[in-house]
Write a protein that holds these residues in place. Structure first.
Motif, PDB file in Angstrom:
ATOM      1  N   TYR A   9      26.288   7.765  -2.046  1.00 28.41           N
ATOM      2  CA  TYR A   9      27.704   7.760  -1.706  1.00 28.41           C
ATOM      3  C   TYR A   9      28.340   9.153  -1.750  1.00 28.41           C
ATOM      4  N   ASN A  10      27.665  10.103  -2.347  1.00 28.04           N
ATOM      5  CA  ASN A  10      28.219  11.464  -2.448  1.00 28.04           C
ATOM      6  C   ASN A  10      27.447  12.493  -1.629  1.00 28.04           C
ATOM      7  N   SER A  11      26.541  12.025  -0.781  1.00 23.99           N
ATOM      8  CA  SER A  11      25.763  12.952   0.034  1.00 23.99           C
ATOM      9  C   SER A  11      26.618  13.491   1.187  1.00 23.99           C
ATOM     10  N   LYS A  12      26.139  14.581   1.795  1.00 23.88           N
ATOM     11  CA  LYS A  12      26.887  15.261   2.851  1.00 23.88           C
ATOM     12  C   LYS A  12      26.235  15.035   4.206  1.00 23.88           C
ATOM     13  N   ARG A  13      27.045  14.628   5.188  1.00 26.76           N
ATOM     14  CA  ARG A  13      26.519  14.433   6.541  1.00 26.76           C
ATOM     15  C   ARG A  13      26.665  15.681   7.395  1.00 26.76           C
ATOM     16  N   ASN A  14      27.513  16.586   6.999  1.00 28.36           N
ATOM     17  CA  ASN A  14      27.748  17.795   7.793  1.00 28.36           C
ATOM     18  C   ASN A  14      26.773  18.879   7.368  1.00 28.36           C
ATOM     19  N   ILE A  15      25.797  19.195   8.223  1.00 31.43           N
ATOM     20  CA  ILE A  15      24.833  20.232   7.879  1.00 31.43           C
ATOM     21  C   ILE A  15      24.899  21.392   8.878  1.00 31.43           C
ATOM     22  N   THR A  16      26.083  21.647   9.393  1.00 27.23           N
ATOM     23  CA  THR A  16      26.237  22.773  10.318  1.00 27.23           C
ATOM     24  C   THR A  16      26.354  24.091   9.571  1.00 27.23           C
ATOM     25  N   PHE A  17      26.372  24.032   8.232  1.00 25.16           N
ATOM     26  CA  PHE A  17      26.387  25.262   7.454  1.00 25.16           C
ATOM     27  C   PHE A  17      25.042  25.980   7.576  1.00 25.16           C
ATOM     28  N   ASP A  18      25.004  27.251   7.210  1.00 27.39           N
ATOM     29  CA  ASP A  18      23.764  28.020   7.243  1.00 27.39           C
ATOM     30  C   ASP A  18      22.995  27.764   5.953  1.00 27.39           C
ATOM     31  N   VAL A  19      21.930  26.997   6.039  1.00 24.15           N
ATOM     32  CA  VAL A  19      21.166  26.638   4.843  1.00 24.15           C
ATOM     33  C   VAL A  19      20.522  27.857   4.206  1.00 24.15           C
ATOM     34  N   ARG A  20      20.430  28.941   4.943  1.00 24.18           N
ATOM     35  CA  ARG A  20      19.842  30.164   4.392  1.00 24.18           C
ATOM     36  C   ARG A  20      20.755  30.809   3.351  1.00 24.18           C
ATOM     37  N   ASP A  21      21.990  30.366   3.293  1.00 25.12           N
ATOM     38  CA  ASP A  21      22.911  30.875   2.277  1.00 25.12           C
ATOM     39  C   ASP A  21      22.766  30.145   0.952  1.00 25.12           C
ATOM     40  N   GLY A  22      21.825  29.232   0.883  1.00 27.04           N
ATOM     41  CA  GLY A  22      21.534  28.572  -0.386  1.00 27.04           C
ATOM     42  C   GLY A  22      22.098  27.175  -0.533  1.00 27.04           C
TER      43      GLY A  22
ATOM     44  N   MET B  56       0.822  -1.206   0.000  1.00 20.51           N
ATOM     45  CA  MET B  56       0.000   0.000   0.000  1.00 20.51           C
ATOM     46  C   MET B  56       0.858   1.258   0.000  1.00 20.51           C
ATOM     47  N   LEU B  57       2.153   1.088  -0.274  1.00 20.39           N
ATOM     48  CA  LEU B  57       3.065   2.219  -0.413  1.00 20.39           C
ATOM     49  C   LEU B  57       3.290   2.472  -1.893  1.00 20.39           C
ATOM     50  N   LYS B  58       2.992   3.671  -2.342  1.00 22.47           N
ATOM     51  CA  LYS B  58       3.122   4.037  -3.752  1.00 22.47           C
ATOM     52  C   LYS B  58       4.182   5.131  -3.886  1.00 22.47           C
ATOM     53  N   ILE B  59       5.324   4.784  -4.496  1.00 22.57           N
ATOM     54  CA  ILE B  59       6.431   5.730  -4.625  1.00 22.57           C
ATOM     55  C   ILE B  59       6.575   6.184  -6.065  1.00 22.57           C
ATOM     56  N   ASN B  60       6.696   7.497  -6.232  1.00 20.09           N
ATOM     57  CA  ASN B  60       6.894   8.091  -7.548  1.00 20.09           C
ATOM     58  C   ASN B  60       8.222   8.843  -7.550  1.00 20.09           C
ATOM     59  N   THR B  61       9.214   8.271  -8.224  1.00 22.37           N
ATOM     60  CA  THR B  61      10.536   8.904  -8.284  1.00 22.37           C
ATOM     61  C   THR B  61      11.065   8.872  -9.707  1.00 22.37           C
ATOM     62  N   THR B  62      11.931   9.823 -10.008  1.00 24.29           N
ATOM     63  CA  THR B  62      12.538   9.871 -11.345  1.00 24.29           C
ATOM     64  C   THR B  62      13.902   9.200 -11.371  1.00 24.29           C
ATOM     65  N   LYS B  63      14.380   8.727 -10.203  1.00 19.27           N
ATOM     66  CA  LYS B  63      15.737   8.201 -10.088  1.00 19.27           C
ATOM     67  C   LYS B  63      15.763   6.681 -10.254  1.00 19.27           C
ATOM     68  N   THR B  64      16.783   6.203 -10.971  1.00 20.93           N
ATOM     69  CA  THR B  64      17.025   4.764 -11.051  1.00 20.93           C
ATOM     70  C   THR B  64      17.819   4.325  -9.824  1.00 20.93           C
ATOM     71  N   ALA B  65      17.932   3.026  -9.636  1.00 16.99           N
ATOM     72  CA  ALA B  65      18.684   2.493  -8.506  1.00 16.99           C
ATOM     73  C   ALA B  65      20.138   2.958  -8.533  1.00 16.99           C
ATOM     74  N   MET B  66      20.753   2.961  -9.698  1.00 12.51           N
ATOM     75  CA  MET B  66      22.154   3.374  -9.809  1.00 12.51           C
ATOM     76  C   MET B  66      22.314   4.866  -9.564  1.00 12.51           C
ATOM     77  N   GLN B  67      21.362   5.662 -10.007  1.00  8.29           N
ATOM     78  CA  GLN B  67      21.425   7.102  -9.731  1.00  8.29           C
ATOM     79  C   GLN B  67      21.304   7.362  -8.231  1.00  8.29           C
ATOM     80  N   MET B  68      20.416   6.634  -7.578  1.00 11.02           N
ATOM     81  CA  MET B  68      20.270   6.778  -6.120  1.00 11.02           C
ATOM     82  C   MET B  68      21.539   6.333  -5.409  1.00 11.02           C
ATOM     83  N   ARG B  69      22.154   5.258  -5.898  1.00  6.04           N
ATOM     84  CA  ARG B  69      23.400   4.770  -5.297  1.00  6.04           C
ATOM     85  C   ARG B  69      24.475   5.844  -5.362  1.00  6.04           C
ATOM     86  N   ASN B  70      24.633   6.467  -6.514  1.00  2.00           N
ATOM     87  CA  ASN B  70      25.658   7.510  -6.678  1.00  2.00           C
ATOM     88  C   ASN B  70      25.384   8.710  -5.782  1.00  2.00           C
ATOM     89  N   LEU B  71      24.130   9.095  -5.674  1.00  2.00           N
ATOM     90  CA  LEU B  71      23.756  10.190  -4.781  1.00  2.00           C
ATOM     91  C   LEU B  71      24.041   9.828  -3.327  1.00  2.00           C
TER      92      LEU B  71
END
Length: 372
Positions: free
Chosen positions: A57-70, A40-55
């Motif tokens: 492994y390259n995501s950022k864990r440090n979010i202490t930056f000011d997100v208001r700076d863009g 009963m879970l319906k997911i709509n995404t434009t990403k393939t499994a490999m695209q998600m994998r690449n994202l």
């Protein structure tokens, strides 16, 4: 006698043959997945499994930056669990509501289903939160034992996100881009590597050996009810900016925006919230989650008094004036948002026990702000 002996021998051979066949059939049954539950879970995404994998492994864990700076939210590592408090669901929502929510780690949506809500629309701009939601949902419906689920999804031991349990979940889940993604990830990394290097806040959770999860569905008493509720509710999840997603007018009773106000400047936040009004039914509500806030600060602000910041900051993390300034600025920005929204909505402030979502604060509460 010999004739009778031959009959006994033949009978034993037949019984042995039948037993052997039965045993093989049992083994075959065990080697196949348990019958799948209706998804009963319906997911709509434009990403393939490999695209998600690449994202991933390259995501950022440090979010202490000011997100208001863009700094883009789409590059942040996904969170496996929410540090919010689901108490607001039982105080504000009704089982008959149709809800639009930020997808996040699915914790809010599961508690909404547990509460009886049948139509949940979830949106997240971070594409990596969608496979997180998928795996947690599959763990809920495909694991039969509460302790096994708890160890995998809630606990902090080495069993958390265990590859062995993940394999069981994946063998029972329907094939999808998300299942292919997780098969790839678990074949390449250990559970500890996944948690330490690619998930938000997991390093902090591992160091403290504690995960604060303030939702009903994780409790042993409510878990079976939550499993059943997920079979009866439909959750639609879309990869999109919730403020740019297109919905029919007057579709929702409740729009839950989590803490998205922290990710945009004040004027943009107000503009976004005002634009969401068109999707609300008459008397509908918009809910914001304000991490680390005190109810008293809002009363002080109403009286044009400066909030009392004494004993507010966690000195283990707020060690210099620059960090103190950033933490204090976030509080003042939230108060300014409250002041602006009070002129546009009927506003209700509800304090809830904090999930410790903002490590700079040492406050005992978060605040849920309801706009109607």
């Amino acid at each position: 006698y010999i004739k009778n002996l031959k009959i006994v021998v033949i009978s034993l051979k037949i019984l042995s043959f039948i037993y052997d066949k039965i045993h093989k059939i049992r083994l075959l049954k065990l080697s196949f997945p348990v019958k799948r539950e209706k998804n009963m879970l319906k997911i709509n995404t434009t990403k393939t499994a490999m695209q998600m994998r690449n994202l991933f492994y390259n995501s950022k864990r440090n979010i202490t930056f000011d997100v208001r700076d863009g700094s883009p939210y789409t590059t942040i590592a996904p969170a496996w669990s929410s540090n919010e408090n689901g108490q607001y669901i039982r105080e504000i929502l009704r089982p008959t509501d149709t809800v639009l929510t930020v997808a996040g780690s699915l914790d809010n949506a599961i508690d909404m289903a547990l509460f009886g809500i049948k139509n949940i629309y979830a949106v997240d701009i971070n594409p990596l939160q969608l496979p997180i939601c998928w795996l947690k949902y599959q763990a809920m419906i495909n694991l039969d034992n509460y302790q096994e689920f708890y160890d995998f999804a809630i606990g902090t031991s080495t069993k958390a996100l265990s590859g062995i349990t993940a394999s069981k979940i994946l063998s029972r889940a329907e094939s999808s881009e998300e299942s292919v993604f997780w098969r790839k990830i678990f074949s390449e990394k250990s559970s500890i590597e996944i948690r330490l290097n690619y998930l938000l806040n997991e390093q902090y959770i591992l160091e403290n050996m504690e995960r604060k999860l303030l939702f009903k569905y994780i409790e042993r008493e409510y878990w079976p009810k939550a499993k059943q509720a997920l079979k009866e509710a439909v959750i639609y999840i879309t990869e999109n900016d919730i403020f740019k997603a297109d919905f029919p007018k007057e579709m929702f009773d409740v729009i839950y925006l989590s803490n998205l106000h922290n990710f945009t400047p004040l004027k943009e936040t107000i503009s976004n919230i005002m634009n969401m009004k068109q999707f609300l039914k008459p008397k509908g509500k918009i809910i914001l989650y304000l991490i680390g806030m005190k109810e008293q600060w809002f009363y002080s602000w109403d009286k044009i008094q400066r909030p009392d910041f004494s004993n507010v900051f966690n000195l283990d993390y707020v060690k210099d004036e620059e960090t103190r300034f950033v933490a204090k600025k976030q509080i003042l920005d939230t108060m300014m948002l409250y002041a602006e929204l009070k002129h546009r909505f009927k506003t209700l402030i509800i304090p809830v026990k904090t999930g410790g979502g903002y490590m700079f604060y040492n406050t005992p509460t978060d605040v849920v702000m309801v706009l109607q």
